[in-house]
Design a protein around this motif. Structure first.
Motif, PDB file in Angstrom:
ATOM      1  N   ILE A 238      40.847  36.843  59.410  1.00 37.72           N
ATOM      2  CA  ILE A 238      39.855  37.561  60.208  1.00 37.72           C
ATOM      3  C   ILE A 238      39.499  38.866  59.510  1.00 37.72           C
ATOM      4  CG2 ILE A 238      39.376  38.630  62.434  1.00 37.72           C
ATOM      5  CD1 ILE A 238      42.091  36.065  62.354  1.00 37.72           C
ATOM      6  N   GLY A 239      38.230  39.016  59.159  1.00 39.63           N
ATOM      7  CA  GLY A 239      37.772  40.167  58.383  1.00 39.63           C
ATOM      8  C   GLY A 239      37.400  41.359  59.231  1.00 39.63           C
ATOM      9  N   THR A 240      36.412  42.125  58.790  1.00 38.83           N
ATOM     10  CA  THR A 240      36.056  43.395  59.416  1.00 38.83           C
ATOM     11  C   THR A 240      34.834  43.262  60.319  1.00 38.83           C
ATOM     12  OG1 THR A 240      34.838  43.916  57.393  1.00 38.83           O
ATOM     13  CG2 THR A 240      37.030  44.842  57.621  1.00 38.83           C
ATOM     14  N   ILE A 241      34.821  44.031  61.391  1.00 34.77           N
ATOM     15  CA  ILE A 241      33.706  44.030  62.342  1.00 34.77           C
ATOM     16  C   ILE A 241      32.483  44.676  61.685  1.00 34.77           C
ATOM     17  CG2 ILE A 241      32.922  44.894  64.588  1.00 34.77           C
ATOM     18  CD1 ILE A 241      35.910  44.970  65.418  1.00 34.77           C
ATOM     19  N   GLN A 242      31.329  44.025  61.849  1.00 36.07           N
ATOM     20  CA  GLN A 242      30.091  44.544  61.258  1.00 36.07           C
ATOM     21  C   GLN A 242      28.958  44.482  62.265  1.00 36.07           C
ATOM     22  OE1 GLN A 242      30.103  45.951  58.374  1.00 36.07           O
ATOM     23  NE2 GLN A 242      32.092  45.249  57.587  1.00 36.07           N
ATOM     24  N   GLU A 243      27.949  45.358  62.049  1.00 40.00           N
ATOM     25  CA  GLU A 243      26.789  45.359  62.936  1.00 40.00           C
ATOM     26  C   GLU A 243      25.490  45.050  62.194  1.00 40.00           C
ATOM     27  OE1 GLU A 243      25.953  49.152  64.626  1.00 40.00           O
ATOM     28  OE2 GLU A 243      26.079  50.231  62.713  1.00 40.00           O
ATOM     29  N   ARG A 244      25.474  45.110  60.878  1.00 39.08           N
ATOM     30  CA  ARG A 244      24.264  44.838  60.105  1.00 39.08           C
ATOM     31  C   ARG A 244      24.455  43.598  59.244  1.00 39.08           C
ATOM     32  NH1 ARG A 244      20.770  49.117  60.310  1.00 39.08           N
ATOM     33  NH2 ARG A 244      21.627  51.123  60.994  1.00 39.08           N
ATOM     34  N   PHE A 245      23.449  42.743  59.206  1.00 44.17           N
ATOM     35  CA  PHE A 245      23.524  41.528  58.404  1.00 44.17           C
ATOM     36  C   PHE A 245      23.793  41.853  56.930  1.00 44.17           C
ATOM     37  CE2 PHE A 245      20.622  39.541  61.744  1.00 44.17           C
ATOM     38  CZ  PHE A 245      21.654  38.845  62.337  1.00 44.17           C
ATOM     39  N   SER A 246      23.241  42.961  56.445  1.00 45.84           N
ATOM     40  CA  SER A 246      23.412  43.321  55.035  1.00 45.84           C
ATOM     41  C   SER A 246      24.859  43.657  54.689  1.00 45.84           C
ATOM     42  CB  SER A 246      22.493  44.497  54.672  1.00 45.84           C
ATOM     43  OG  SER A 246      22.719  45.582  55.542  1.00 45.84           O
ATOM     44  N   ASN A 247      25.717  43.880  55.701  1.00 44.09           N
ATOM     45  CA  ASN A 247      27.129  44.173  55.453  1.00 44.09           C
ATOM     46  C   ASN A 247      28.039  42.957  55.658  1.00 44.09           C
ATOM     47  OD1 ASN A 247      26.580  46.869  54.888  1.00 44.09           O
ATOM     48  ND2 ASN A 247      26.819  47.497  57.019  1.00 44.09           N
ATOM     49  N   TYR A 248      27.464  41.840  56.069  1.00 43.58           N
ATOM     50  CA  TYR A 248      28.282  40.662  56.353  1.00 43.58           C
ATOM     51  C   TYR A 248      28.967  40.123  55.099  1.00 43.58           C
ATOM     52  CZ  TYR A 248      26.691  40.055  61.196  1.00 43.58           C
ATOM     53  OH  TYR A 248      26.464  40.215  62.535  1.00 43.58           O
ATOM     54  N   GLN A 249      28.330  40.298  53.953  1.00 44.93           N
ATOM     55  CA  GLN A 249      28.934  39.823  52.705  1.00 44.93           C
ATOM     56  C   GLN A 249      30.246  40.545  52.445  1.00 44.93           C
ATOM     57  OE1 GLN A 249      27.811  39.746  47.956  1.00 44.93           O
ATOM     58  NE2 GLN A 249      26.171  39.431  49.443  1.00 44.93           N
ATOM     59  N   ASN A 250      30.289  41.842  52.708  1.00 46.88           N
ATOM     60  CA  ASN A 250      31.534  42.601  52.548  1.00 46.88           C
ATOM     61  C   ASN A 250      32.617  42.077  53.481  1.00 46.88           C
ATOM     62  OD1 ASN A 250      30.432  44.347  50.613  1.00 46.88           O
ATOM     63  ND2 ASN A 250      29.621  45.719  52.175  1.00 46.88           N
ATOM     64  N   ALA A 251      32.219  41.779  54.727  1.00 45.06           N
ATOM     65  CA  ALA A 251      33.180  41.259  55.698  1.00 45.06           C
ATOM     66  C   ALA A 251      33.735  39.920  55.244  1.00 45.06           C
ATOM     67  CB  ALA A 251      32.512  41.130  57.066  1.00 45.06           C
ATOM     68  N   PHE A 252      32.865  39.082  54.677  1.00 45.95           N
ATOM     69  CA  PHE A 252      33.293  37.781  54.146  1.00 45.95           C
ATOM     70  C   PHE A 252      34.260  37.975  52.975  1.00 45.95           C
ATOM     71  CE2 PHE A 252      32.050  34.388  50.946  1.00 45.95           C
ATOM     72  CZ  PHE A 252      32.919  33.433  51.454  1.00 45.95           C
ATOM     73  N   LEU A 253      33.971  38.921  52.114  1.00 46.12           N
ATOM     74  CA  LEU A 253      34.858  39.203  50.979  1.00 46.12           C
ATOM     75  C   LEU A 253      36.211  39.734  51.438  1.00 46.12           C
ATOM     76  CD1 LEU A 253      32.313  40.790  48.461  1.00 46.12           C
ATOM     77  CD2 LEU A 253      33.333  38.496  48.375  1.00 46.12           C
ATOM     78  N   HIS A 254      36.228  40.436  52.546  1.00 45.23           N
ATOM     79  CA  HIS A 254      37.511  40.872  53.100  1.00 45.23           C
ATOM     80  C   HIS A 254      38.350  39.672  53.521  1.00 45.23           C
ATOM     81  CE1 HIS A 254      35.452  44.938  54.183  1.00 45.23           C
ATOM     82  NE2 HIS A 254      35.906  44.926  52.941  1.00 45.23           N
ATOM     83  N   CYS A 255      37.683  38.656  54.064  1.00 47.53           N
ATOM     84  CA  CYS A 255      38.401  37.414  54.428  1.00 47.53           C
ATOM     85  C   CYS A 255      38.977  36.727  53.202  1.00 47.53           C
ATOM     86  CB  CYS A 255      37.464  36.442  55.157  1.00 47.53           C
ATOM     87  SG  CYS A 255      36.955  36.953  56.803  1.00 47.53           S
ATOM     88  N   THR A 256      38.166  36.620  52.151  1.00 46.39           N
ATOM     89  CA  THR A 256      38.632  35.934  50.938  1.00 46.39           C
ATOM     90  C   THR A 256      39.742  36.736  50.256  1.00 46.39           C
ATOM     91  OG1 THR A 256      36.850  36.924  49.601  1.00 46.39           O
ATOM     92  CG2 THR A 256      36.424  34.780  50.607  1.00 46.39           C
ATOM     93  N   TRP A 257      39.671  38.065  50.363  1.00 41.99           N
ATOM     94  CA  TRP A 257      40.771  38.882  49.820  1.00 41.99           C
ATOM     95  C   TRP A 257      42.059  38.584  50.574  1.00 41.99           C
ATOM     96  CZ3 TRP A 257      44.239  42.334  51.778  1.00 41.99           C
ATOM     97  CH2 TRP A 257      44.996  43.049  50.852  1.00 41.99           C
ATOM     98  N   LEU A 258      41.986  38.529  51.894  1.00 45.76           N
ATOM     99  CA  LEU A 258      43.163  38.202  52.707  1.00 45.76           C
ATOM    100  C   LEU A 258      43.761  36.866  52.285  1.00 45.76           C
ATOM    101  CD1 LEU A 258      42.295  39.080  56.422  1.00 45.76           C
ATOM    102  CD2 LEU A 258      44.105  40.089  55.029  1.00 45.76           C
ATOM    103  N   GLN A 259      42.894  35.899  52.089  1.00 41.80           N
ATOM    104  CA  GLN A 259      43.353  34.559  51.724  1.00 41.80           C
ATOM    105  C   GLN A 259      44.121  34.581  50.401  1.00 41.80           C
ATOM    106  OE1 GLN A 259      40.219  31.669  51.207  1.00 41.80           O
ATOM    107  NE2 GLN A 259      41.549  29.999  51.794  1.00 41.80           N
ATOM    108  N   LYS A 260      43.709  35.449  49.520  1.00 44.82           N
ATOM    109  CA  LYS A 260      44.331  35.511  48.198  1.00 44.82           C
ATOM    110  C   LYS A 260      45.615  36.334  48.186  1.00 44.82           C
ATOM    111  CE  LYS A 260      43.225  36.541  43.364  1.00 44.82           C
ATOM    112  NZ  LYS A 260      42.167  37.028  42.432  1.00 44.82           N
TER     113      LYS A 260
END
Length: 370
Positions: A238-260
């Motif tokens: 579970i990544g980071t809370i976001q409010e703008r679509f342009s920041n969703y990529q960062n939130a997704f990368l936080h998930c992939t970092w966790l996975q690694k």
């Protein structure tokens, strides 16, 4: 608008089941498909009149003198309530009327199916473009993201949190996505995605209230509870809370970092529990090397392995000696003895000194990643 190719395919299919002559006319009264190829492209006066006046049906007898019209029954075709053409069956009206009604129903059903299929394809193409920009575009245009999202009925005004599903069951991601979307707490504003790595990613909508900081974990866990009941083969990052679509990529990368990098002993792993490790991971390796490489040279290989094992376990268990000794399968006194050797080596006491604790943890991180 009536599609010529669909009309022709419909006539071709019907040819295998009936000998009646069938014609399909567009909204201008032009025959666009027929069992009699010679009639294609000709004007059908009754069809034009039916569409113009929105009449449901017109029967034509042998004595009628309409242009381009044979005896039979002609029925108005509609799509979403809008007249789009006429279907006609040639023959004695009393005889062909029941057949004509069935053929009309079949034609409208086929048109509805094709229409829904087209809408689905358009939405899929839109969603593919949206996902590409949302997750993979290096410099996504915020305005274009909003336009695509609006076409997909996704609102940017909601807070969302990403949930990446790691699946070890061997199930196809499409099946997992379908099951998650069928859960009670999944809403139309929850964005479901299958990533390039064939993992299911959900941007879960969070309610708009003042307790979101304290409640988001409970919301996520309740959302996943129905899906994971009885299933042990899934881990969620579970990544980071976001409010703008342009920041969703960062939130997704936080998930992939966790996975690694995160320990996967839990089923629901939250990024906010691993901020310290993430921030250390963001430090350029060369900076850590400048700070610690001389200290590392003063340690033997045995010292390094002891630091990695002892500090790593204590850090993970919040410096609880009992929990760490259990994890390492050694007696508590043995752990204390080894930890004392590390403390004496650096003349530090991380159990009482926060600065000493921070130093040892950074040093541990350097040893772990060199």
């Amino acid at each position: 608008m009536l599609n010529d190719e669909i009309a022709k395919k419909f006539i071709e299919r019907l040819t295998a089941y009936t000998n009646y002559n069938i014609n399909i006319m567009d909204e201008k009264g032009i025959i666009i498909a027929s069992r009699n190829p010679e009639r294609i492209g000709t004007f059908h006066e009754i069809a034009f009149e039916i569409v113009t006046n929105q009449k449901d049906m017109a029967e034509v007898t042998a004595n009628s003198e309409f242009l381009g019209v044979y005896p039979g029954v002609n029925l108005l075709l509609k799509q979403n309530g809008v007249p789009i053409g006429v279907i006609g069956v040639t023959g004695t009206p009393e005889e062909v009327k029941p057949i004509a009604l069935i053929i009309k129903m079949a034609m409208e059903t086929m048109l509805e199916y094709e229409y829904q299929k087209e809408l689905s394809n358009k939405r899929q193409n839109l969603k593919e473009r949206f996902i590409h920009q949302l997750l993979y575009d290096r410099d996504p245009d915020p305005q274009e993201l909003r336009i695509l999202a609006a076409k997909l009925n996704y609102k940017e005004t909601y807070l969302r949190i990403p949930i990446l599903c790691n699946n070890t069951s061997g199930k196809k991601p499409e099946a997992i996505q379908k099951k998650i979307k069928s859960c009670t707490l999944h809403t139309s504003q929850d964005i479901s995605i299958i990533t390039r790595n064939k993992q299911v990613l959900i941007f879960k909508t969070l309610p708009d209230h003042t307790h979101i900081l304290s409640d988001y974990r409970h919301i996520v866990e309740e959302y996943l509870k129905e899906f994971t009941t009885g299933a042990k083969e899934y881990i969620f990052y579970i990544g980071t809370i976001q409010e703008r679509f342009s920041n969703y990529q960062n939130a997704f990368l936080h998930c992939t970092w966790l996975q690694k990098y995160a320990d996967s002993s839990q089923k629901n792993i939250f990024f906010y529990d691993h901020i310290d490790d993430y921030m250390k991971n963001m430090i350029p390796k060369i900076e850590l090397h400048k700070v610690f490489h001389c200290l590392k040279k003063e340690l033997t290989e045995k010292d390094i392995q002891s630091c990695l094992e002892i500090i790593g376990s204590l850090k993970k268990n919040s410096y609880n000696m009992a929990a760490s000794s259990a994890e390492l399968y050694i007696h508590k006194n043995t752990l204390a003895f080894r930890f004392d050797k590390i403390r004496n080596k650096f003349n530090l006491n991380p159990l009482q000194d926060t600065t000493a604790k921070e130093f040892l943890e950074y040093f541990y991180y350097y040893l772990k990643n060199t």
